[in-house]
Design an enzyme around this catalytic site. Structure first.
Site, PDB file in Angstrom:
ATOM      1  N   ASP A  18       0.881  -1.168   0.000  1.00 22.55           N
ATOM      2  CA  ASP A  18       0.000   0.000   0.000  1.00 22.55           C
ATOM      3  C   ASP A  18       0.926   1.228   0.000  1.00 22.55           C
ATOM      4  O   ASP A  18       2.128   1.115   0.249  1.00 22.55           O
ATOM      5  CB  ASP A  18      -0.874  -0.035   1.262  1.00 22.55           C
ATOM      6  CG  ASP A  18      -1.662   1.243   1.461  1.00 22.55           C
ATOM      7  OD1 ASP A  18      -2.353   1.670   0.518  1.00 22.55           O
ATOM      8  OD2 ASP A  18      -1.558   1.829   2.558  1.00 22.55           O
ATOM      9  N   ASP A  20      -0.101   5.162   1.069  1.00 21.30           N
ATOM     10  CA  ASP A  20      -0.305   6.114   2.164  1.00 21.30           C
ATOM     11  C   ASP A  20      -0.330   5.398   3.509  1.00 21.30           C
ATOM     12  O   ASP A  20      -1.126   4.482   3.720  1.00 21.30           O
ATOM     13  CB  ASP A  20      -1.620   6.874   1.962  1.00 21.30           C
ATOM     14  CG  ASP A  20      -1.583   7.758   0.722  1.00 21.30           C
ATOM     15  OD1 ASP A  20      -0.805   8.717   0.717  1.00 21.30           O
ATOM     16  OD2 ASP A  20      -2.322   7.472  -0.237  1.00 21.30           O
ATOM     17  N   LYS A 143     -10.416  -1.056  -2.147  1.00 23.96           N
ATOM     18  CA  LYS A 143     -10.292  -1.726  -0.858  1.00 23.96           C
ATOM     19  C   LYS A 143     -11.503  -1.379   0.014  1.00 23.96           C
ATOM     20  O   LYS A 143     -11.952  -0.248  -0.021  1.00 23.96           O
ATOM     21  CB  LYS A 143      -8.998  -1.275  -0.157  1.00 23.96           C
ATOM     22  CG  LYS A 143      -7.719  -1.584  -0.956  1.00 23.96           C
ATOM     23  CD  LYS A 143      -6.505  -0.926  -0.294  1.00 23.96           C
ATOM     24  CE  LYS A 143      -5.262  -1.088  -1.142  1.00 23.96           C
ATOM     25  NZ  LYS A 143      -4.080  -0.401  -0.553  1.00 23.96           N
ATOM     26  N   ASP A 168      -1.395  -0.670   6.248  1.00 21.50           N
ATOM     27  CA  ASP A 168      -1.530   0.039   7.526  1.00 21.50           C
ATOM     28  C   ASP A 168      -2.971   0.256   7.929  1.00 21.50           C
ATOM     29  O   ASP A 168      -3.295   0.272   9.101  1.00 21.50           O
ATOM     30  CB  ASP A 168      -0.825   1.403   7.457  1.00 21.50           C
ATOM     31  CG  ASP A 168      -1.614   2.401   6.629  1.00 21.50           C
ATOM     32  OD1 ASP A 168      -2.068   3.421   7.182  1.00 21.50           O
ATOM     33  OD2 ASP A 168      -1.819   2.146   5.426  1.00 21.50           O
TER      34      ASP A 168
END
Length: 222
Positions: A18, A20, A143, A168
């Protein structure tokens, strides 16, 4: 952590990241843009901001179901505003060096951001563009749908179950779990401790990778 979940005890065909919160920290910039947008649309900023992370802008806007709001147009507005504001965006500690050490055909980025924004943020954080990058435009469902991770693995010529996913945010973790991949959770930007059965790190600095004779990746921790 169970033996099955111990990502240091097995080899992987590739790593999927991922963006960010996982390889770079863009929280301040994203929340500046989204807070201003929410205020203009009469949305409770304090309750709304925690819901934006990890999801595509269009999915975030649609979820609000605001009357008279064109979700596609507003998502485009948000994307441009975020491209224009990259102040304070930095890499997660050690991320750029860790990515540079990986064989280019053995990793991919899977982000909910549009491509132009992803490239802008990576440049701001000093992270090189990957050979394979899946962005908001590449999937019909964002997602927590696992489509992005499955597509990234396919473009690398692998099954997603042979990959280790670095994530995250909750929706990203759900996507990785739905894909059936092993997970490493980056906790650098978390404000509260995360209860999880998955492996966690708060920096890439202790991590290294050994590539074996078959090109498989073995994650190691100092």
């Amino acid at each position: 952590m169970s033996v099955h979940d111990n990502v240091f005890d097995r080899a992987f065909g590739a790593f999927l990241f991922d963006m960010d919160g996982t390889v770079l920290n863009s929280i301040a910039a994203a929340e500046r843009v989204w807070a201003a947008w929410a205020e203009r649309h009469g949305v409770d900023v304090e309750r709304f901001l925690p819901t934006i992370h990890g999801a595509r802008a269009i999915d975030t806007i649609r979820r609000l179901n605001l009357p008279g709001v064109d979700a596609e147009a507003q998502a485009a507005f948000i994307a441009q505003a975020e491209i224009d504001d990259v102040e304070g965006i930095v890499q997660i500690p050690g991320a750029a060096a860790f990515l540079e050490a990986l064989p280019s055909e053995r990793w991919a980025m899977v982000t909910s951001a549009p491509r132009d924004l992803a490239l802008r943020r990576m440049a701001a954080a000093g992270i090189s563009e990957p050979a394979v990058m899946i962005t908001a435009e590449d999937v019909a469902a964002g997602k927590p749908d696992p489509a992005g991770y499955r597509l990234a693995a396919k473009r690398l010529g692998l099954e997603v179950g042979d990959c280790l996913i670095f994530e995250d945010a909750t929706v990203g973790i759900q996507a990785a779990e739905a894909a059936g991949a092993a997970l490493m959770i980056i906790t650098t930007t978390h404000q509260h401790p995360l209860e999880t059965r998955h492996a966690t790190i708060d920096s890439y600095e202790p991590l290294s990778v050994v590539v074996d004779s078959q090109g498989q990746l073995h994650l190691q921790k100092a």
